[in-house]
Design a protein around this motif. Structure first.
Motif, mmCIF file in Angstrom:
data_model
loop_
_atom_site.group_PDB
_atom_site.id
_atom_site.type_symbol
_atom_site.label_atom_id
_atom_site.label_comp_id
_atom_site.label_asym_id
_atom_site.label_seq_id
_atom_site.Cartn_x
_atom_site.Cartn_y
_atom_site.Cartn_z
ATOM 1 N N THR A 167 0.803 -1.039 -0.103
ATOM 2 C CA THR A 167 0.036 0.155 0.143
ATOM 3 C C THR A 167 1.019 1.211 0.181
ATOM 4 N N LEU A 168 1.856 1.152 0.873
ATOM 5 C CA LEU A 168 2.717 2.303 0.959
ATOM 6 C C LEU A 168 3.601 2.651 -0.336
ATOM 7 N N ALA A 169 3.790 1.482 -1.203
ATOM 8 C CA ALA A 169 4.624 1.497 -2.436
ATOM 9 C C ALA A 169 3.684 1.872 -3.401
ATOM 10 N N GLY A 170 2.351 1.990 -3.469
ATOM 11 C CA GLY A 170 1.455 2.256 -4.273
ATOM 12 C C GLY A 170 1.204 1.185 -5.290
ATOM 13 N N TRP A 171 1.237 -0.018 -5.110
ATOM 14 C CA TRP A 171 0.817 -0.930 -5.743
ATOM 15 C C TRP A 171 -0.787 -1.392 -5.976
ATOM 16 N N PRO A 172 -1.124 -1.844 -7.075
ATOM 17 C CA PRO A 172 -2.457 -2.220 -7.367
ATOM 18 C C PRO A 172 -3.105 -3.085 -6.128
ATOM 19 N N LEU A 173 -4.288 -3.031 -5.856
ATOM 20 C CA LEU A 173 -4.949 -3.805 -4.716
ATOM 21 C C LEU A 173 -4.660 -5.266 -4.812
ATOM 22 N N ALA A 174 -4.825 -5.778 -6.050
ATOM 23 C CA ALA A 174 -4.743 -7.339 -6.175
ATOM 24 C C ALA A 174 -3.258 -7.741 -5.906
ATOM 25 N N ASP A 175 -2.201 -6.754 -6.397
ATOM 26 C CA ASP A 175 -0.902 -7.136 -6.181
ATOM 27 C C ASP A 175 -0.493 -7.193 -4.699
ATOM 28 N N ARG A 176 -1.118 -6.174 -4.012
ATOM 29 C CA ARG A 176 -0.891 -6.038 -2.410
ATOM 30 C C ARG A 176 -1.482 -7.129 -1.896
ATOM 31 N N LEU A 177 -2.534 -7.702 -2.227
ATOM 32 C CA LEU A 177 -3.281 -9.077 -1.707
ATOM 33 C C LEU A 177 -2.192 -10.195 -1.895
ATOM 34 N N ALA A 178 -1.834 -10.170 -2.923
ATOM 35 C CA ALA A 178 -0.801 -11.616 -3.609
ATOM 36 C C ALA A 178 0.302 -11.501 -2.793
ATOM 37 N N PHE A 179 0.946 -10.327 -2.553
ATOM 38 C CA PHE A 179 2.155 -10.183 -1.811
ATOM 39 C C PHE A 179 1.898 -10.564 -0.413
ATOM 40 N N ALA A 180 0.970 -10.137 0.420
ATOM 41 C CA ALA A 180 0.775 -10.370 1.757
ATOM 42 C C ALA A 180 0.333 -11.688 1.775
ATOM 43 N N GLY A 181 -0.122 -12.488 0.792
ATOM 44 C CA GLY A 181 -0.352 -13.868 1.053
ATOM 45 C C GLY A 181 0.505 -14.643 0.780
ATOM 46 N N LEU A 182 1.404 -14.403 -0.254
ATOM 47 C CA LEU A 182 2.736 -14.801 -0.348
ATOM 48 C C LEU A 182 3.761 -14.802 1.170
ATOM 49 N N THR A 183 3.818 -13.565 1.463
ATOM 50 C CA THR A 183 4.738 -13.425 2.573
ATOM 51 C C THR A 183 4.127 -14.147 3.894
ATOM 52 N N ALA A 184 3.159 -14.459 4.054
ATOM 53 C CA ALA A 184 2.198 -15.325 5.210
ATOM 54 C C ALA A 184 2.578 -16.782 4.728
ATOM 55 N N ALA A 185 2.489 -17.134 3.609
ATOM 56 C CA ALA A 185 2.984 -18.229 3.081
ATOM 57 C C ALA A 185 4.159 -18.917 3.528
ATOM 58 N N LEU A 186 5.086 -18.030 3.234
ATOM 59 C CA LEU A 186 6.504 -18.237 3.399
ATOM 60 C C LEU A 186 6.684 -18.414 4.870
ATOM 61 N N SER A 187 6.045 -17.534 5.619
ATOM 62 C CA SER A 187 6.322 -17.430 7.234
ATOM 63 C C SER A 187 5.720 -19.020 7.881
#
Length: 402
Positions: free
Chosen positions: A315-335
């Motif tokens: 969000t702070l980087a200004g990405w599209p909403l779907a990219d933000r969701l995808a990135f959040a889900g990816l980082t959670a999956a890695l964790s």
């Protein structure tokens, strides 16, 4: 879009301490694990997702947060649940700061300048947590305080048979000196809302231009009344899970709940567990839904914090909403493929290693890879680290040379 199925090796945290040292970028034996991340950071600067947006008059911090810090001690590799009257041996263990430190660490490892206000005991546990966060992760602790005579809260987590059992002990920190608390200037803040309570710093931060992202815990009162979350009016985004969202809105569908929540907050993000996440932005009319990445989950501790950290970063980087969701889900999956809370929070190197691994797999449909193609322009050049990555397993007791 089909979900990726890329599982981490289950033995990651089963290794003895000597093997963990070898996995930690060959950390010398006379350097404590708390300081090892700082040593590595000096050799290899972390990616800065906001580099193109920074200006001289920016706030000094990207994200501010506050809350209790626990010392987390994690035992892994137990064959079964402990039995009364017997002694159980674990094949692995680690220790790290927990509580709000999970979120702070996740933000810092994604390259955000993070400031944390927390109370620390003046015991060895408090010193260890301070060192791990300040020197190990580069988190600003200027707003934090040391409380004389107060011992650090502790959580012991035992992982066995795909489950975990936690035992915690601690006392509430003595109140701060009277007077209003003004958070430092920051682009964003992360707040955990408490039903029926108001925290004045949230309104002050929002009034100063800070974008507040909020989550919420389970409502033990059973009221599930949005008017009981008065600080929600000061928030930019609200990120409950599906059950919480439906209870607060009186709906029977998490997607309908997300739309209903936008009557109270501009951006609603509802996590759907194994089904991913759904988001609605009232200001733009944009909606997005991204499925979860299928992984072998070893420990979900801190996954929600990592998800929020990933979403705040995008969000702070200004990405599209779907990219933000995808990135959040990816980082959670890695964790969740590692044990522990802050121990398992991924950084850009982990994301880059995952992306390289996924692109190398045969039989993947181009459409599946397209969802994460935005990572190609974001990731550091480093491409020679193996995946899955093995983190160092820090433990209290290692000393630096005198």
């Amino acid at each position: 879009m089909p979900a990726f199925t890329v599982s981490a090796a289950a033995q990651v945290s089963e290794a003895p301490v000597a093997s963990a040292r070898e996995a930690a970028d060959a950390t010398p034996p006379d350097v404590s694990f708390a300081s090892a991340p700082a040593e590595r950071a000096r050799r290899r600067p972390p990616a800065d997702p906001l580099a193109a947006l920074r200006a001289p008059d920016d706030p000094p911090w990207d994200v501010y947060l506050t809350g209790p810090v626990f010392l987390d001690i994690v035992f892994t590799g137990l064959d079964s649940a402990p039995v009364r009257g017997t002694e159980s041996w674990a094949r692995g263990m680690g220790s790290s700061p927990g509580g709000v430190a999970n979120m702070a660490t996740a933000l810092a490892r994604l390259g955000l300048r993070t400031s944390l206000a927390a109370a620390f005991g003046d015991d060895h546990y408090g010193d260890y947590c301070r060192d791990a966060l300040a020197r190990g992760e580069g988190i600003d602790l200027t707003p934090s305080r040391t409380v004389p005579g107060w011992h650090s809260p502790v959580t012991v987590s035992m992982a066995y048979e795909g489950e975990r059992t936690m035992v915690s002990h601690g006392h509430e920190a003595p109140p701060e000196e009277p007077g209003p608390r003004y958070p430092p200037r920051a682009r964003a803040a992360v707040a955990s809302l408490t039903p029926g309570a108001r925290d004045p710093w949230i309104a002050r931060a929002a009034a100063a231009g800070t974008r507040v992202f909020a989550d919420v815990g389970w409502d033990d009162t059973g009221a599930w009344d949005l008017t009981g979350l008065p600080d929600l009016a000061h928030c930019e985004a609200f990120l409950p899970n599906a059950e919480e969202a439906m209870r607060y809105t009186g709906t029977d569908c998490p997607r309908a709940a997300a739309h209903a929540l936008t009557g109270h907050v501009p951006l609603a993000v509802v996590t759907l567990g194994a089904d991913g996440a759904y988001a609605v932005d009232r200001r733009t009319g944009e909606t997005a839904e991204v499925p979860a990445i299928e992984v072998e989950a070893l420990d979900p501790t801190g996954a929600g914090d990592v998800f929020v950290a990933g979403f705040v970063t995008g969000t702070l980087a200004g990405w599209p909403l779907a990219d933000r969701l995808a990135f959040a889900g990816l980082t959670a999956a890695l964790s969740v493929q590692e044990f522990g809370g802050s121990l398992s929070a991924p950084g850009w190197s982990e994301v880059a290693a995952w992306w390289r691994e996924v692109r190398s797999l045969t039989g993947q449909e181009p459409a599946a890879l397209r969802r994460y193609a935005f990572l190609a322009d974001l990731l550091p050049d480093e491409t020679d680290r193996p995946w899955p990555l093995r983190r160092a397993v820090p433990t209290i007791g290692f000393r630096e040379p005198q």
